[in-house]
Enzyme design. Sequence first.
Site, PDB file in Angstrom:
ATOM      1  N   ARG A  15      -0.991  -8.157  13.788  1.00 14.55           N
ATOM      2  CA  ARG A  15      -1.506  -7.481  12.755  1.00 14.55           C
ATOM      3  C   ARG A  15      -2.253  -8.051  11.790  1.00 14.55           C
ATOM      4  O   ARG A  15      -3.349  -7.464  11.123  1.00 14.55           O
ATOM      5  CB  ARG A  15      -0.302  -6.467  12.379  1.00 14.55           C
ATOM      6  CG  ARG A  15       0.467  -5.695  12.842  1.00 14.55           C
ATOM      7  CD  ARG A  15       1.869  -5.142  12.765  1.00 14.55           C
ATOM      8  NE  ARG A  15       1.801  -4.305  11.524  1.00 14.55           N
ATOM      9  CZ  ARG A  15       2.727  -4.335  10.655  1.00 14.55           C
ATOM     10  NH1 ARG A  15       4.100  -5.038  10.913  1.00 14.55           N
ATOM     11  NH2 ARG A  15       2.823  -3.581   9.467  1.00 14.55           N
TER      12      ARG A  15
ATOM     13  N   ARG B 244      11.068  -0.822  10.659  1.00  8.96           N
ATOM     14  CA  ARG B 244       9.914  -0.542  11.597  1.00  8.96           C
ATOM     15  C   ARG B 244       9.827  -1.559  12.905  1.00  8.96           C
ATOM     16  O   ARG B 244      10.167  -2.499  12.602  1.00  8.96           O
ATOM     17  CB  ARG B 244       8.617  -0.535  10.853  1.00  8.96           C
ATOM     18  CG  ARG B 244       8.341   0.781  10.188  1.00  8.96           C
ATOM     19  CD  ARG B 244       7.102   0.530   8.931  1.00  8.96           C
ATOM     20  NE  ARG B 244       5.943  -0.078   9.920  1.00  8.96           N
ATOM     21  CZ  ARG B 244       4.871  -0.023   9.200  1.00  8.96           C
ATOM     22  NH1 ARG B 244       4.760   0.320   8.003  1.00  8.96           N
ATOM     23  NH2 ARG B 244       3.832  -0.431  10.014  1.00  8.96           N
TER      24      ARG B 244
ATOM     25  N   LYS C  89       0.880  -1.307  -0.019  1.00  8.10           N
ATOM     26  CA  LYS C  89      -0.008  -0.013  -0.092  1.00  8.10           C
ATOM     27  C   LYS C  89       0.938   1.149   0.046  1.00  8.10           C
ATOM     28  O   LYS C  89       0.594   2.220  -0.749  1.00  8.10           O
ATOM     29  CB  LYS C  89      -0.942  -0.049   1.186  1.00  8.10           C
ATOM     30  CG  LYS C  89      -1.772  -1.203   1.322  1.00  8.10           C
ATOM     31  CD  LYS C  89      -2.824  -0.922   2.418  1.00  8.10           C
ATOM     32  CE  LYS C  89      -2.316  -0.814   3.916  1.00  8.10           C
ATOM     33  NZ  LYS C  89      -1.593  -2.316   4.322  1.00  8.10           N
TER      34      LYS C  89
ATOM     35  N   ARG D 117      11.936  -5.460   5.140  1.00 11.00           N
ATOM     36  CA  ARG D 117      11.583  -4.017   4.908  1.00 11.00           C
ATOM     37  C   ARG D 117      12.448  -3.172   5.675  1.00 11.00           C
ATOM     38  O   ARG D 117      12.628  -3.275   6.604  1.00 11.00           O
ATOM     39  CB  ARG D 117      10.039  -3.859   5.294  1.00 11.00           C
ATOM     40  CG  ARG D 117       9.661  -2.535   5.024  1.00 11.00           C
ATOM     41  CD  ARG D 117       7.908  -2.415   4.932  1.00 11.00           C
ATOM     42  NE  ARG D 117       7.220  -2.756   6.153  1.00 11.00           N
ATOM     43  CZ  ARG D 117       5.907  -2.615   6.280  1.00 11.00           C
ATOM     44  NH1 ARG D 117       5.509  -2.216   4.963  1.00 11.00           N
ATOM     45  NH2 ARG D 117       5.487  -2.668   6.979  1.00 11.00           N
TER      46      ARG D 117
ATOM     47  N   ARG E  79      -9.797   0.960   7.982  1.00  9.77           N
ATOM     48  CA  ARG E  79      -9.390  -0.443   8.311  1.00  9.77           C
ATOM     49  C   ARG E  79     -10.356  -1.159   9.045  1.00  9.77           C
ATOM     50  O   ARG E  79     -10.408  -2.166   9.492  1.00  9.77           O
ATOM     51  CB  ARG E  79      -8.228  -0.274   9.304  1.00  9.77           C
ATOM     52  CG  ARG E  79      -6.569  -0.506   8.526  1.00  9.77           C
ATOM     53  CD  ARG E  79      -5.576  -0.320   9.519  1.00  9.77           C
ATOM     54  NE  ARG E  79      -4.342  -1.057   9.277  1.00  9.77           N
ATOM     55  CZ  ARG E  79      -3.373  -0.580   8.639  1.00  9.77           C
ATOM     56  NH1 ARG E  79      -3.215   0.706   8.346  1.00  9.77           N
ATOM     57  NH2 ARG E  79      -2.248  -1.227   8.241  1.00  9.77           N
TER      58      ARG E  79
HETATM   59  P1  AMP Z   1       0.545   1.079   8.666  1.00 13.35           P
HETATM   60  O1  AMP Z   1       1.773   2.041   8.560  1.00 13.35           O
HETATM   61  O2  AMP Z   1      -0.628   1.262   7.746  1.00 13.35           O
HETATM   62  O3  AMP Z   1       1.318  -0.306   8.620  1.00 13.35           O
HETATM   63  O4  AMP Z   1      -0.082   1.182  10.292  1.00 13.35           O
HETATM   64  C1  AMP Z   1       0.882   0.832  11.161  1.00 13.35           C
HETATM   65  C2  AMP Z   1      -0.005   0.860  12.443  1.00 13.35           C
HETATM   66  O5  AMP Z   1      -0.487   2.178  12.670  1.00 13.35           O
HETATM   67  C3  AMP Z   1      -0.983  -0.016  12.490  1.00 13.35           C
HETATM   68  O6  AMP Z   1      -0.780  -1.564  12.717  1.00 13.35           O
HETATM   69  C4  AMP Z   1      -1.878   0.280  13.705  1.00 13.35           C
HETATM   70  O7  AMP Z   1      -1.646   0.210  14.836  1.00 13.35           O
HETATM   71  C5  AMP Z   1      -2.019   1.911  13.251  1.00 13.35           C
HETATM   72  N1  AMP Z   1      -3.098   2.251  12.126  1.00 13.35           N
HETATM   73  C6  AMP Z   1      -2.610   2.586  10.885  1.00 13.35           C
HETATM   74  N2  AMP Z   1      -3.924   3.104  10.297  1.00 13.35           N
HETATM   75  C7  AMP Z   1      -4.779   2.550  11.068  1.00 13.35           C
HETATM   76  C8  AMP Z   1      -6.271   2.672  10.837  1.00 13.35           C
HETATM   77  N3  AMP Z   1      -6.948   3.061   9.813  1.00 13.35           N
HETATM   78  N4  AMP Z   1      -6.912   2.276  11.876  1.00 13.35           N
HETATM   79  C9  AMP Z   1      -6.444   2.094  13.276  1.00 13.35           C
HETATM   80  N5  AMP Z   1      -5.211   1.787  13.285  1.00 13.35           N
HETATM   81  C10 AMP Z   1      -4.407   1.970  12.213  1.00 13.35           C
END
Ligand code: AMP
Length: 219
Positions: A172, A161, A15, A128, A89
């Site tokens: 996750r 990360r 993404k 990553r 999400r």
């Molecule tokens: P990402 O960078 O998209 O992989 O998101 C990293 C983390 O941020 C996720 O594992 C969640 O803890 C939080 N997060 C990101 N987007 C959302 C969302 N739309 N709803 C809830 N938590 C989110």
Amino acid sequence: MKRRLVLLGAPGSGKGTQAEMITRQFGIPVTSPGAILRREKDLGTPLGQETAEVLQRGDLVSDKIIIELIEDWLRLHGGHGFVFDGFPRTLPQAESLMSILARLRTALDLAIWLEVSEQTVRDRIAGRLQCGACGFTTSVKSAKFAERPVCPYCDGPLVRRNDDDMAVLQKRLSEFETKTQPLASFYGKMSILHRIDGNRDRETVFSDISRLIEGKASA
Ligand code: AMP
């Protein structure tokens, strides 16, 4: 080009990579709640401190916090279309987005679902690297800098990360299965869902996404 799209898919489905390619190619502004929250944590803000542990555990942050972030972002930058990377999400997030957009007298053009196998997810997450400054994502294999890898765009440090850990990944993935998967039928019913095979290389995936974006008339 003014398009409104959401990018959905499991962790490691590409993404962030595709969002960045879309913004470079089409100039559509991109935002990602995950990136915003990581930045808030690095800056030591109350929001960053409040959510850091949730991210570290691999849980989802509360809908209320995420929806507020998106509403604020749309108020400031939403006039030129958007790409949301990792939002929505959950069903309540998707429903809130619909009402916010209805209030703004607009609607989503595309919901793009990047489908990947669990093996692809594991391989990508294990390798990553992400730029601590601009968020650019790459893999250990393509980062050809042995000692201190740096971002090719901004010279920031390329790091792992702290939620890209195999135990956290399990959490996750389970959040994705239970809370995000239902969005496929939500957007399917609206006839804006497009499933794309995200196991392929980034350029091939991007050319499919580009065709979808170019095929959508500007509102
Ligand atoms: P990402 O960078 O998209 O992989 O998101 C990293 C983390 O941020 C996720 O594992 C969640 O803890 C939080 N997060 C990101 N987007 C959302 C969302 N739309 N709803 C809830 N938590 C989110």
